[in-house]
Motif scaffolding. Structure first.
Motif, PDB file in Angstrom:
ATOM      1  N   LEU A 136     -86.264  44.792 -69.639  1.00  0.00           N
ATOM      2  CA  LEU A 136     -87.053  44.917 -70.869  1.00  0.00           C
ATOM      3  C   LEU A 136     -87.193  46.365 -71.291  1.00  0.00           C
ATOM      4  CD1 LEU A 136     -89.881  42.305 -70.135  1.00  0.00           C
ATOM      5  CD2 LEU A 136     -88.088  42.117 -71.865  1.00  0.00           C
ATOM      6  N   ASP A 137     -87.218  47.260 -70.293  1.00  0.00           N
ATOM      7  CA  ASP A 137     -87.339  48.698 -70.574  1.00  0.00           C
ATOM      8  C   ASP A 137     -85.968  49.352 -70.754  1.00  0.00           C
ATOM      9  OD1 ASP A 137     -89.181  50.719 -71.084  1.00  0.00           O
ATOM     10  OD2 ASP A 137     -88.977  51.561 -69.068  1.00  0.00           O
ATOM     11  N   GLU A 138     -84.919  48.498 -70.789  1.00  0.00           N
ATOM     12  CA  GLU A 138     -83.532  48.932 -71.005  1.00  0.00           C
ATOM     13  C   GLU A 138     -83.004  49.829 -69.886  1.00  0.00           C
ATOM     14  OE1 GLU A 138     -83.010  50.434 -74.968  1.00  0.00           O
ATOM     15  OE2 GLU A 138     -83.484  48.499 -75.887  1.00  0.00           O
ATOM     16  N   HIS A 139     -83.533  49.671 -68.691  1.00  0.00           N
ATOM     17  CA  HIS A 139     -82.953  50.308 -67.511  1.00  0.00           C
ATOM     18  C   HIS A 139     -81.995  49.290 -66.884  1.00  0.00           C
ATOM     19  CE1 HIS A 139     -85.546  53.764 -67.884  1.00  0.00           C
ATOM     20  NE2 HIS A 139     -86.645  53.033 -67.775  1.00  0.00           N
ATOM     21  N   PHE A 140     -80.850  49.123 -67.526  1.00  0.00           N
ATOM     22  CA  PHE A 140     -79.965  48.018 -67.188  1.00  0.00           C
ATOM     23  C   PHE A 140     -79.337  48.163 -65.804  1.00  0.00           C
ATOM     24  CE2 PHE A 140     -79.571  48.157 -71.966  1.00  0.00           C
ATOM     25  CZ  PHE A 140     -80.455  47.104 -72.173  1.00  0.00           C
ATOM     26  N   GLY A 141     -79.011  49.380 -65.415  1.00  0.00           N
ATOM     27  CA  GLY A 141     -78.437  49.597 -64.092  1.00  0.00           C
ATOM     28  C   GLY A 141     -79.409  49.212 -62.988  1.00  0.00           C
ATOM     29  N   ALA A 142     -80.668  49.633 -63.144  1.00  0.00           N
ATOM     30  CA  ALA A 142     -81.685  49.300 -62.147  1.00  0.00           C
ATOM     31  C   ALA A 142     -81.943  47.802 -62.117  1.00  0.00           C
ATOM     32  CB  ALA A 142     -82.978  50.052 -62.456  1.00  0.00           C
ATOM     33  N   ALA A 143     -81.937  47.173 -63.286  1.00  0.00           N
ATOM     34  CA  ALA A 143     -82.147  45.726 -63.358  1.00  0.00           C
ATOM     35  C   ALA A 143     -81.021  44.988 -62.649  1.00  0.00           C
ATOM     36  CB  ALA A 143     -82.240  45.281 -64.813  1.00  0.00           C
ATOM     37  N   GLN A 144     -79.792  45.406 -62.906  1.00  0.00           N
ATOM     38  CA  GLN A 144     -78.646  44.749 -62.282  1.00  0.00           C
ATOM     39  C   GLN A 144     -78.698  44.902 -60.765  1.00  0.00           C
ATOM     40  OE1 GLN A 144     -74.858  45.706 -64.007  1.00  0.00           O
ATOM     41  NE2 GLN A 144     -73.686  44.762 -62.358  1.00  0.00           N
ATOM     42  N   GLN A 145     -79.040  46.085 -60.298  1.00  0.00           N
ATOM     43  CA  GLN A 145     -79.136  46.319 -58.859  1.00  0.00           C
ATOM     44  C   GLN A 145     -80.199  45.413 -58.233  1.00  0.00           C
ATOM     45  OE1 GLN A 145     -79.841  50.380 -57.726  1.00  0.00           O
ATOM     46  NE2 GLN A 145     -80.183  49.878 -55.575  1.00  0.00           N
ATOM     47  N   MET A 146     -81.337  45.271 -58.898  1.00  0.00           N
ATOM     48  CA  MET A 146     -82.413  44.448 -58.367  1.00  0.00           C
ATOM     49  C   MET A 146     -82.006  42.978 -58.309  1.00  0.00           C
ATOM     50  SD  MET A 146     -85.335  44.770 -56.978  1.00  0.00           S
ATOM     51  CE  MET A 146     -85.494  46.517 -57.398  1.00  0.00           C
ATOM     52  N   TYR A 147     -81.347  42.486 -59.361  1.00  0.00           N
ATOM     53  CA  TYR A 147     -80.896  41.101 -59.366  1.00  0.00           C
ATOM     54  C   TYR A 147     -79.852  40.859 -58.282  1.00  0.00           C
ATOM     55  CZ  TYR A 147     -83.173  40.527 -63.947  1.00  0.00           C
ATOM     56  OH  TYR A 147     -84.082  40.454 -64.980  1.00  0.00           O
ATOM     57  N   GLU A 148     -78.924  41.799 -58.115  1.00  0.00           N
ATOM     58  CA  GLU A 148     -77.874  41.630 -57.105  1.00  0.00           C
ATOM     59  C   GLU A 148     -78.459  41.637 -55.695  1.00  0.00           C
ATOM     60  OE1 GLU A 148     -75.179  44.739 -58.150  1.00  0.00           O
ATOM     61  OE2 GLU A 148     -74.080  43.502 -59.603  1.00  0.00           O
ATOM     62  N   GLU A 149     -79.475  42.452 -55.465  1.00  0.00           N
ATOM     63  CA  GLU A 149     -80.145  42.444 -54.160  1.00  0.00           C
ATOM     64  C   GLU A 149     -80.862  41.114 -53.939  1.00  0.00           C
ATOM     65  OE1 GLU A 149     -82.682  45.819 -53.815  1.00  0.00           O
ATOM     66  OE2 GLU A 149     -81.039  47.274 -53.964  1.00  0.00           O
ATOM     67  N   ALA A 150     -81.454  40.576 -54.985  1.00  0.00           N
ATOM     68  CA  ALA A 150     -82.129  39.281 -54.870  1.00  0.00           C
ATOM     69  C   ALA A 150     -81.117  38.169 -54.583  1.00  0.00           C
ATOM     70  CB  ALA A 150     -82.901  38.976 -56.148  1.00  0.00           C
ATOM     71  N   ILE A 151     -79.945  38.248 -55.207  1.00  0.00           N
ATOM     72  CA  ILE A 151     -78.894  37.258 -54.949  1.00  0.00           C
ATOM     73  C   ILE A 151     -78.493  37.289 -53.478  1.00  0.00           C
ATOM     74  CG2 ILE A 151     -76.484  36.657 -55.419  1.00  0.00           C
ATOM     75  CD1 ILE A 151     -77.006  37.774 -58.305  1.00  0.00           C
ATOM     76  N   ASP A 152     -78.350  38.487 -52.933  1.00  0.00           N
ATOM     77  CA  ASP A 152     -77.956  38.626 -51.529  1.00  0.00           C
ATOM     78  C   ASP A 152     -79.004  38.030 -50.589  1.00  0.00           C
ATOM     79  OD1 ASP A 152     -75.592  39.876 -52.206  1.00  0.00           O
ATOM     80  OD2 ASP A 152     -76.412  41.909 -51.995  1.00  0.00           O
ATOM     81  N   LEU A 153     -80.267  38.179 -50.936  1.00  0.00           N
ATOM     82  CA  LEU A 153     -81.356  37.733 -50.058  1.00  0.00           C
ATOM     83  C   LEU A 153     -81.733  36.260 -50.254  1.00  0.00           C
ATOM     84  CD1 LEU A 153     -83.770  40.818 -50.244  1.00  0.00           C
ATOM     85  CD2 LEU A 153     -82.361  40.113 -48.301  1.00  0.00           C
ATOM     86  N   ALA A 154     -81.404  35.710 -51.405  1.00  0.00           N
ATOM     87  CA  ALA A 154     -81.830  34.339 -51.710  1.00  0.00           C
ATOM     88  C   ALA A 154     -80.972  33.313 -50.969  1.00  0.00           C
ATOM     89  CB  ALA A 154     -81.755  34.097 -53.212  1.00  0.00           C
ATOM     90  N   PRO A 155     -81.576  32.197 -50.566  1.00  0.00           N
ATOM     91  CA  PRO A 155     -80.809  31.140 -49.899  1.00  0.00           C
ATOM     92  C   PRO A 155     -80.074  30.258 -50.907  1.00  0.00           C
ATOM     93  CG  PRO A 155     -83.092  30.474 -50.083  1.00  0.00           C
ATOM     94  CD  PRO A 155     -83.004  31.872 -50.651  1.00  0.00           C
ATOM     95  N   LEU A 156     -79.141  29.480 -50.410  1.00  0.00           N
ATOM     96  CA  LEU A 156     -78.428  28.541 -51.268  1.00  0.00           C
ATOM     97  C   LEU A 156     -79.273  27.326 -51.611  1.00  0.00           C
ATOM     98  CD1 LEU A 156     -74.901  28.582 -49.579  1.00  0.00           C
ATOM     99  CD2 LEU A 156     -75.472  29.465 -51.844  1.00  0.00           C
ATOM    100  N   SER A 157     -80.194  26.978 -50.726  1.00  0.00           N
ATOM    101  CA  SER A 157     -80.957  25.733 -50.890  1.00  0.00           C
ATOM    102  C   SER A 157     -82.414  25.938 -50.516  1.00  0.00           C
ATOM    103  CB  SER A 157     -80.354  24.638 -50.006  1.00  0.00           C
ATOM    104  OG  SER A 157     -81.188  23.515 -49.931  1.00  0.00           O
TER     105      SER A 157
END
Length: 219
Positions: A24-45
């Motif tokens: 929302l604050d247009e810090h797109f690189g930081a947002a992408q990094q945070m989402y990718e870290e969440a993807i790595d930590l999140a389970p499949l089910s």
């Protein structure tokens, strides 16, 4: 393997919220990094969590699987016009959960707005409508969140029908159906709201004297 704790679920929720704030604050690189870290930590089910009830109590809703941050990543990538990567993120999410409402809607919008695939987008919109309605009726998903999802599906599909498919009547019907969805006062359904849900799928036809253009003026 050991199960994931409710605190892990809360951490994932906070990471995704922080990513959204960055976006929302247009810090797109930081947002992408945070989402990718969440993807790595999140389970499949969801079965990988130790105590779903405690997860819900801590996070305010169902804990995340990989599909959730993948959908957020797809939306972010679409915003920065990385359309191929956005489509890949949505499809990865749908491979994990074919009924993931946000990913279905993301794919529908991308196919309609970017790819010009009217037939494909229509199929995804229909699936998103079904999935979001299931979320709205899911007792484990906070009612306000479920209502927001189903309203967004109605809104996007209505815009598609009007602007792309040229189906004014179908668009109007979707908007009227969305307007009939009750605004929840809390996370418990009243008897009137339950009845409204049961009637939600009934067909609606506009009155002849109704000013149809005013309903679409904000689209």
């Amino acid at each position: 393997a050991s199960k994931l704790s409710p605190m892990h679920a809360l951490r994932l929720e906070l990471m995704q919220r922080l990513g959204t704030i960055y976006a929302l604050d247009e810090h797109f690189g930081a947002a992408q990094q945070m989402y990718e870290e969440a993807i790595d930590l999140a389970p499949l089910s969801l079965t990988e969590y130790s105590n779903i009830k405690k997860c819900i109590a801590l996070s305010g809703g169902l804990p995340s699987t990989k599909a959730d941050p993948l959908a957020l990543l797809g939306s972010l990538l679409e915003r920065i016009r990385a359309y191929d990567k956005a489509e890949e993120a949505y499809l990865r999410a749908l491979a994990i959960n074919p009924e993931h409402a946000a990913s279905l809607l993301g794919m529908a919008n991308l196919l309609a707005d970017v790819r010009g695939d009217t037939k494909g987008s229509s199929t995804y919109y229909e699936r998103a409508m079904i999935a979001s309605n299931q979320d709205y009726n899911d007792a484990d998903i906070p009612l306000k969140i479920g209502r927001r999802r189903v309203l967004e599906a109605h809104r996007c599909y209505a815009i598609f029908k009007y602007r792309v498919a040229g189906d004014f009547e179908g668009s109007l019907q979707l908007l009227r159906a969305a307007m009939a969805i009750p605004t929840p006062r809390n996370d418990r359904l009243s008897s009137a709201e339950i009845l409204a849900k049961r009637r939600q799928n009934q067909s609606w036809r506009p009155k002849e004297h109704e000013d149809k253009s005013s309903i679409l003026c904000e689209m």
